[in-house]
Design a protein around this motif. Structure first.
Motif, short mmCIF file in Angstrom:
data_model
loop_
_atom_site.label_atom_id
_atom_site.label_comp_id
_atom_site.label_asym_id
_atom_site.label_seq_id
_atom_site.Cartn_x
_atom_site.Cartn_y
_atom_site.Cartn_z
N ALA A 184 0.85 -1.19 0.00
CA ALA A 184 0.00 0.00 0.00
C ALA A 184 0.88 1.24 0.00
O ALA A 184 1.97 1.24 0.58
CB ALA A 184 -0.91 0.00 1.23
N SER A 208 0.84 5.87 -0.63
CA SER A 208 0.22 7.11 -1.07
C SER A 208 0.79 7.55 -2.41
O SER A 208 0.34 8.53 -2.99
CB SER A 208 0.43 8.22 -0.02
N VAL A 224 -1.60 -0.79 -3.91
CA VAL A 224 -2.88 -0.32 -3.39
C VAL A 224 -2.71 1.15 -3.04
O VAL A 224 -1.89 1.51 -2.17
CB VAL A 224 -3.31 -1.13 -2.15
N PRO A 250 -4.50 5.37 -2.79
CA PRO A 250 -5.74 6.15 -2.68
C PRO A 250 -6.23 6.63 -4.04
O PRO A 250 -5.42 6.95 -4.92
CB PRO A 250 -5.33 7.34 -1.80
N THR A 286 -7.25 0.86 -6.38
CA THR A 286 -7.52 2.10 -5.66
C THR A 286 -8.52 1.87 -4.53
O THR A 286 -9.28 0.90 -4.52
CB THR A 286 -8.07 3.17 -6.61
N TYR A 287 -8.51 2.81 -3.58
CA TYR A 287 -9.46 2.79 -2.47
C TYR A 287 -9.73 4.22 -2.04
O TYR A 287 -8.98 5.15 -2.38
CB TYR A 287 -8.92 1.97 -1.29
N ARG A 345 -9.55 7.08 0.46
CA ARG A 345 -8.64 7.39 1.57
C ARG A 345 -9.39 7.58 2.89
O ARG A 345 -8.87 7.25 3.96
CB ARG A 345 -7.85 8.66 1.24
N ARG A 360 -7.05 0.13 3.75
CA ARG A 360 -6.04 -0.29 2.79
C ARG A 360 -5.29 -1.53 3.26
O ARG A 360 -4.94 -2.39 2.44
CB ARG A 360 -5.06 0.84 2.49
N ASP A 361 -5.02 -1.64 4.55
CA ASP A 361 -4.29 -2.82 5.03
C ASP A 361 -5.10 -4.10 4.84
O ASP A 361 -4.54 -5.16 4.55
CB ASP A 361 -3.92 -2.64 6.51
#
Length: 335
Positions: free
Chosen positions: A76, A78, A99, A101, A121-122, A124, A129-130
């Motif tokens: 993961a 940024s 992975v 944001p 993507t996820y 934020r 994310r983990d």
């Protein structure tokens, strides 16, 4: 797992020295005169992939068994760790999934894709994310390479400070940005086994001060998802391994306001002719904010990254140079 020591950083340096760039040290007589001390900037924004993160990624991926590398790796990020992981995977022939944001800077997203990594993507503010990383690892048999909370990643990150201190063993203090805490922990380890005393200070945005609060509490604490221009430092809790090192070895934490981060980007451009992303400029903001509280003598600052979209960079610089209410040191440097 055994405690990390300076020997782990030395071993990482031996492992990756031929893979990473030897980034320059930058100086400015104007900044030195304004602050009344010599300041040395370690320009890791000129490192491969534009940040120090490649050091930890190379060291961690190199340490994996060949079979695990071949099966693929996931992490993961940024943005900057994702770029580093993608390059390390390409070098070692390992498929990479990052992975990231959904609102990550486009320049980082494009760079990760260009290096051949798969992006997931996820959100934020609401995503876990983990959990996403764990699920991908379990489903596809991928090895997880964290952005900071890993022994080989911490040791690799520490090689930036090791290079700095080998060139300037006289530094009284070194300032580093703190997100997950890997760069701070690695820097502490690099400085810990030397005859000359060098104090290491972490710097966080006031809006993302999870390590500062955790050190005050004596244990790791959670904070709400931060809102800060320093997107690479928006962690909600320090890592377990990084916090163990930083709790023992950091001389202190400096927290800085958002406007001073933008100011620091502007004067790094003006006085050093170098580009810092907000997260990369945070350590220099800490120097401006706490110059009078640091030990006397030369000070090193690790400029940790420079991956910023040009329109955003220009906007932040314009804001900094037109704002009237500046920190005294920043005001002098922006004139």
């Amino acid at each position: 797992m055994a405690l990390l020591t300076s020997h782990d950083v030395l071993a990482a340096a031996d492992r990756i020295h031929h893979l990473v760039a030897r980034t320059p040290l930058l100086t400015s007589s104007v900044v030195d005169e304004c602050l009344g001390r010599e300041v040395v900037v370690k320009a890791e924004n000129m490192q491969l992939t534009g940040s120090f993160k490649i050091r930890g990624a190379f060291n961690a991926v190199a340490a994996l068994p060949p079979g695990a590398r071949g099966a693929g790796i996931v992490g993961a990020s940024s943005g900057n760790h994702g770029l580093a992981l993608a390059l390390a995977g390409r070098h070692f022939g390992a498929p990479v999934t990052v992975v990231i944001p959904a609102d990550a800077p486009e320049t980082k997203v494009q760079g990760i894709r260009a290096l051949g990594a798969t992006i997931v993507t996820y959100d934020r503010t609401t995503g876990q994310r983990d959990e996403i990383v764990h699920d991908l690892s379990k489903r596809y048999g991928l090895s997880v390479v964290p952005s900071s909370d890993s022994h080989p990643v911490i040791a690799g990150a520490g090689t930036a400070a090791l290079d700095l201190l080998r060139e300037r063993p006289d530094l009284a203090a070194v300032l580093v940005a703190v997100g997950g805490g890997g760069l701070a922990a690695g820097t502490c380890l690099a400085a810990s086994d030397r005859e000359t005393k060098t104090s290491v200070y972490g710097v966080e945005p006031e809006a993302a001060d999870d390590t500062h609060r955790s050190l005050l509490a004596g244990h790791r604490v959670d904070i709400p998802v931060p809102s800060t221009i320093a997107d690479g430092l928006g962690h909600t809790q320090p890592g377990a391994f990084t916090f163990e090192v930083n709790r023992r070895l950091l001389a202190g934490i400096v927290t800085v306001p958002e406007d001073l981060i933008a100011d620091s980007m502007a004067f790094l451009w003006r006085h050093y002719r170098t580009t810092a992303e907000p997260s990369g400029a945070v350590a220099f903001a800490g120097l401006l904010h706490a110059a009078g509280r640091l030990p006397p003598g030369p000070v090193g600052v690790i400029l940790s990254g420079g991956n910023v979209d040009w329109p955003r960079f220009q906007t932040l610089l314009d804001t900094a140079t037109t704002r009237e209410d500046h920190h005294p040191h920043a005001a002098a440097l922006l004139r």
